[in-house]
Write a protein that holds these residues in place. Structure first.
Motif, PDB file in Angstrom:
ATOM      1  N   GLY A 102       0.804  -1.217   0.000  1.00  0.00           N
ATOM      2  CA  GLY A 102       0.000   0.000   0.000  1.00  0.00           C
ATOM      3  C   GLY A 102       0.837   1.268   0.000  1.00  0.00           C
ATOM      4  N   LEU A 103       0.145   2.387  -0.053  1.00  0.00           N
ATOM      5  CA  LEU A 103       0.812   3.690  -0.041  1.00  0.00           C
ATOM      6  C   LEU A 103       1.628   3.906   1.225  1.00  0.00           C
ATOM      7  CD1 LEU A 103      -1.987   6.021  -1.496  1.00  0.00           C
ATOM      8  CD2 LEU A 103       0.123   5.310  -2.625  1.00  0.00           C
ATOM      9  N   ASP A 104       1.210   3.258   2.311  1.00  0.00           N
ATOM     10  CA  ASP A 104       1.937   3.399   3.577  1.00  0.00           C
ATOM     11  C   ASP A 104       3.149   2.484   3.672  1.00  0.00           C
ATOM     12  OD1 ASP A 104       0.741   0.928   3.859  1.00  0.00           O
ATOM     13  OD2 ASP A 104      -0.328   1.412   5.713  1.00  0.00           O
ATOM     14  N   GLY A 105       3.384   1.660   2.629  1.00  0.00           N
ATOM     15  CA  GLY A 105       4.524   0.758   2.613  1.00  0.00           C
ATOM     16  C   GLY A 105       4.247  -0.596   3.249  1.00  0.00           C
ATOM     17  N   GLY A 106       3.032  -0.787   3.749  1.00  0.00           N
ATOM     18  CA  GLY A 106       2.671  -2.056   4.375  1.00  0.00           C
ATOM     19  C   GLY A 106       2.126  -3.058   3.369  1.00  0.00           C
ATOM     20  N   ILE A 107       2.278  -4.340   3.689  1.00  0.00           N
ATOM     21  CA  ILE A 107       1.744  -5.398   2.828  1.00  0.00           C
ATOM     22  C   ILE A 107       0.241  -5.486   3.061  1.00  0.00           C
ATOM     23  CG2 ILE A 107       1.731  -7.881   2.367  1.00  0.00           C
ATOM     24  CD1 ILE A 107       4.726  -7.888   3.058  1.00  0.00           C
ATOM     25  N   LYS A 108      -0.525  -5.309   1.982  1.00  0.00           N
ATOM     26  CA  LYS A 108      -1.979  -5.314   2.054  1.00  0.00           C
ATOM     27  C   LYS A 108      -2.592  -6.635   1.618  1.00  0.00           C
ATOM     28  CE  LYS A 108      -1.733  -1.105   3.323  1.00  0.00           C
ATOM     29  NZ  LYS A 108      -1.848  -0.795   4.729  1.00  0.00           N
ATOM     30  N   GLN A 109      -1.909  -7.352   0.749  1.00  0.00           N
ATOM     31  CA  GLN A 109      -2.382  -8.649   0.263  1.00  0.00           C
ATOM     32  C   GLN A 109      -1.170  -9.470  -0.125  1.00  0.00           C
ATOM     33  OE1 GLN A 109      -5.573  -9.579   0.164  1.00  0.00           O
ATOM     34  NE2 GLN A 109      -5.434 -11.468  -0.973  1.00  0.00           N
ATOM     35  N   SER A 110      -1.200 -10.733   0.205  1.00  0.00           N
ATOM     36  CA  SER A 110      -0.135 -11.652  -0.180  1.00  0.00           C
ATOM     37  C   SER A 110      -0.786 -13.004  -0.402  1.00  0.00           C
ATOM     38  CB  SER A 110       0.914 -11.731   0.927  1.00  0.00           C
ATOM     39  OG  SER A 110       1.918 -12.656   0.589  1.00  0.00           O
TER      40      SER A 110
END
Length: 136
Positions: A102-110
């Motif tokens: 995501g825009l925040d640098g976090g993993i949103k889907q894997s």
């Protein structure tokens, strides 16, 4: 010559990580990972993502492809040497994997299954930052 190649690989790996961090807040990133570019899921995933540039552009999405020792972005014609993306986002060494950042640098889907363009857009559209973008 071998030392020069190793140095080039190290610099390239560092620059990929820096670019993802630098783009954090500007772009969402979908990384399509495979151990073999002839992998059926990988080829299907890339095919599903073709011709969606307008939809992805409005969602600020960049697509990266990662092999064990190479990567390329959706704008690259050829593969660039670097094991960084593959190693960082595929620690379990799955034969195929997609990772949405995501825009925040976090993993949103894997996931280790093919992700449809429709589901990808729905995931992004459900994100709080995307909801704010749509309101503005």
């Amino acid at each position: 010559m071998k030392r020069l190649y190793v140095l080039f690989l190290m610099i390239t790996s560092v620059s990929i990580s820096q670019n993802i961090k630098k783009d954090s807040g500007k772009y969402r990133v979908l990384i399509v990972i495979t151990s073999d570019k002839n992998n059926v899921d990988f080829m299907n995933q890339i095919e599903l993502l073709k011709n969606k540039s307008t939809e992805f552009e409005e969602r600020k999405l960049k697509i990266l492809q990662a092999l064990p020792n190479f990567f390329k972005s959706d704008s690259d014609e050829s593969w660039n040497p670097s094991p960084d993306l593959y190693q960082k986002f595929n620690k379990e060494k799955a034969a195929f994997k997609v990772v949405l950042i995501g825009l925040d640098g976090g993993i949103k889907q894997s996931q280790t299954t093919v992700l449809s363009a429709e589901k990808l857009c729905a995931i992004i559209d459900g994100m709080p930052m995307r909801q704010r973008e749509l309101k503005n």
